[in-house]
Write a protein that holds these residues in place. Structure first.
Motif, PDB file in Angstrom:
ATOM      1  N   LEU A   1       2.961  -3.684  -9.475  1.00  0.00           N
ATOM      2  CA  LEU A   1       2.380  -3.737  -8.187  1.00  0.00           C
ATOM      3  C   LEU A   1       1.155  -4.742  -7.972  1.00  0.00           C
ATOM      4  O   LEU A   1       1.320  -5.364  -7.384  1.00  0.00           O
ATOM      5  CB  LEU A   1       1.856  -2.427  -7.762  1.00  0.00           C
ATOM      6  N   ASP A   2       0.504  -4.856  -9.067  1.00  0.00           N
ATOM      7  CA  ASP A   2      -0.498  -6.269  -9.168  1.00  0.00           C
ATOM      8  C   ASP A   2       0.047  -7.314  -9.114  1.00  0.00           C
ATOM      9  O   ASP A   2      -0.577  -8.337  -8.498  1.00  0.00           O
ATOM     10  CB  ASP A   2      -1.441  -5.739 -10.377  1.00  0.00           C
TER      11      ASP A   2
ATOM     12  N   VAL B   1       0.985  -1.203   0.117  1.00  0.00           N
ATOM     13  CA  VAL B   1      -0.145   0.114  -0.020  1.00  0.00           C
ATOM     14  C   VAL B   1       0.883   1.401   0.179  1.00  0.00           C
ATOM     15  O   VAL B   1       1.897   1.441   0.786  1.00  0.00           O
ATOM     16  CB  VAL B   1      -0.754   0.162   1.253  1.00  0.00           C
TER      17      VAL B   1
ATOM     18  N   GLU C   1       1.045   2.401  -8.324  1.00  0.00           N
ATOM     19  CA  GLU C   1       0.354   1.474  -8.822  1.00  0.00           C
ATOM     20  C   GLU C   1       0.616   1.250 -10.094  1.00  0.00           C
ATOM     21  O   GLU C   1       1.184   2.299 -11.020  1.00  0.00           O
ATOM     22  CB  GLU C   1      -1.369   2.290  -8.689  1.00  0.00           C
TER      23      GLU C   1
END
Length: 333
Positions: A318-319, A310, A314
């Motif tokens: 990151l995913d 977090v 993004e």
């Protein structure tokens, strides 16, 4: 699509596709730096392990962290190669210490050659890794990776002293895991952020992700030793037969009665194992909820890894890092 629904394309494979140009440079550097003009056995032994079909997850984490943080240079390739050499060196040494005959479904280097070759080639790879670290021109990167190398060895020595001692606690177990497994995961991700020059908060987040991912990775591996799993390359119960006190056994001993403690003392401390002992050990672990509790611990570390992401930039990398944390524990759900 969520990782657990995506059977055909695993998250580390998607990350490898995304980083294919960087990974090809790492592969080329591995081949170049494991060469030896005077000792041909070095590339023979190294190639046997490096080309055995491993996922290259640790060096991929370095590349991913650097790219995630917007790094545009080329030193991430040097550091990813250093990380792979550190990992390969520890595998060569581990197989000698454990007297292993098989890794990833293939004969170990110490079986094909000998213990002396495995130890010395491992030393050579450690030396090569330090050469690669210095080429990044960052004293902080050198400090992080050299500290990780020392921590890995500390973890292995602690495991030696804690093995076959049924008073070993969960705290000691996690110290071992943080040393022998999580330290390199954490360093691999942290140096990517350092190289990119991001904030201390983001560098810490990358470190925490690698640390939690590495712990989840090892806890899953230890649980699958008793649950079974093709990816471990081990037979069910190998850790019990080798008298390793992993988390499921430690949890079962913590709530054992006198008769059960006597069983664990006989099988693990005195090395008096008989027919049916593995089945009895599995029954005790199951009866005390130790296997399920270990599963919950692994899931908790996986979630902690995802929580650490977090606030990082993004995007697809990151995913995929979040999906890798899910994938590590996917077989336990």
């Amino acid at each position: 699509m969520h990782v657990l629904d995506q059977k055909a394309h695993k998250p580390h494979e998607r990350l490898a596709d995304h980083l294919k140009d960087d990974l090809s440079q790492v592969d080329a550097m591995i081949r170049t730096r494991m060469a030896s003009e005077h000792a041909p056995r070095i590339p023979e032994v190294t190639a046997h392990l490096v080309e055995a079909g491993g996922k290259r997850l640790r060096p991929m984490l370095t590349l991913a962290a650097a790219r995630l943080c917007g790094y545009e240079g080329g030193h991430h390739v040097h550091l990813a190669t250093a990380v792979e050499f550190i990992h390969t060196a520890t595998l060569l040494h581990d197989d000698v210490v454990d007297e292993s005959g098989q890794r990833r479904g293939r004969p170990t280097a110490n079986l094909l050659w000998d213990n002396k070759s495995s130890v010395l080639v491992g030393d050579y790879l450690f030396a090569r890794s330090f050469q690669l670290m210095t080429e990044a021109d960052s004293l902080r990167v050198l400090k992080v990776l050299s500290n990780a190398s020392a921590t890995i060895t500390e973890g292995e020595v602690l495991q030696l002293t804690a093995a076959q001692d049924i008073t070993t606690t969960e705290d000691t177990y996690f110290k071992v895991v943080r040393g022998k497994t999580a330290a390199l995961f954490a360093a691999a991700t942290e140096v990517g952020g350092i190289l990119a020059g991001v904030s201390e908060e983001r560098i810490r987040a990358l470190h925490d992700y690698g640390d939690a991912l590495g712990i989840a990775f090892q806890v899953v591996d230890d649980l699958l030793d008793f649950w079974g799993g093709d990816a471990t390359g081990k037979n069910v119960g190998d850790d019990f037969r080798e008298r390793k006190l992993t988390l499921p056994i430690i949890k079962a001993i913590a709530t054992a009665d006198d008769d059960e403690r006597a069983f664990w003392k006989r099988t693990l401390e005195r090395n008096d194992q008989r027919d049916g002992d593995l089945e009895h050990a599995l029954s005790l672990m199951s009866g005390h909820g130790a296997l399920e509790a270990t599963r919950e611990a692994a899931l908790g570390w996986s979630q902690r890894a995802k929580d650490s992401l977090v606030g990082l930039p993004e995007g697809p990398i990151l995913d995929m890092l979040a999906d890798i944390a899910d994938y590590v524990v996917a077989r336990l759900r």
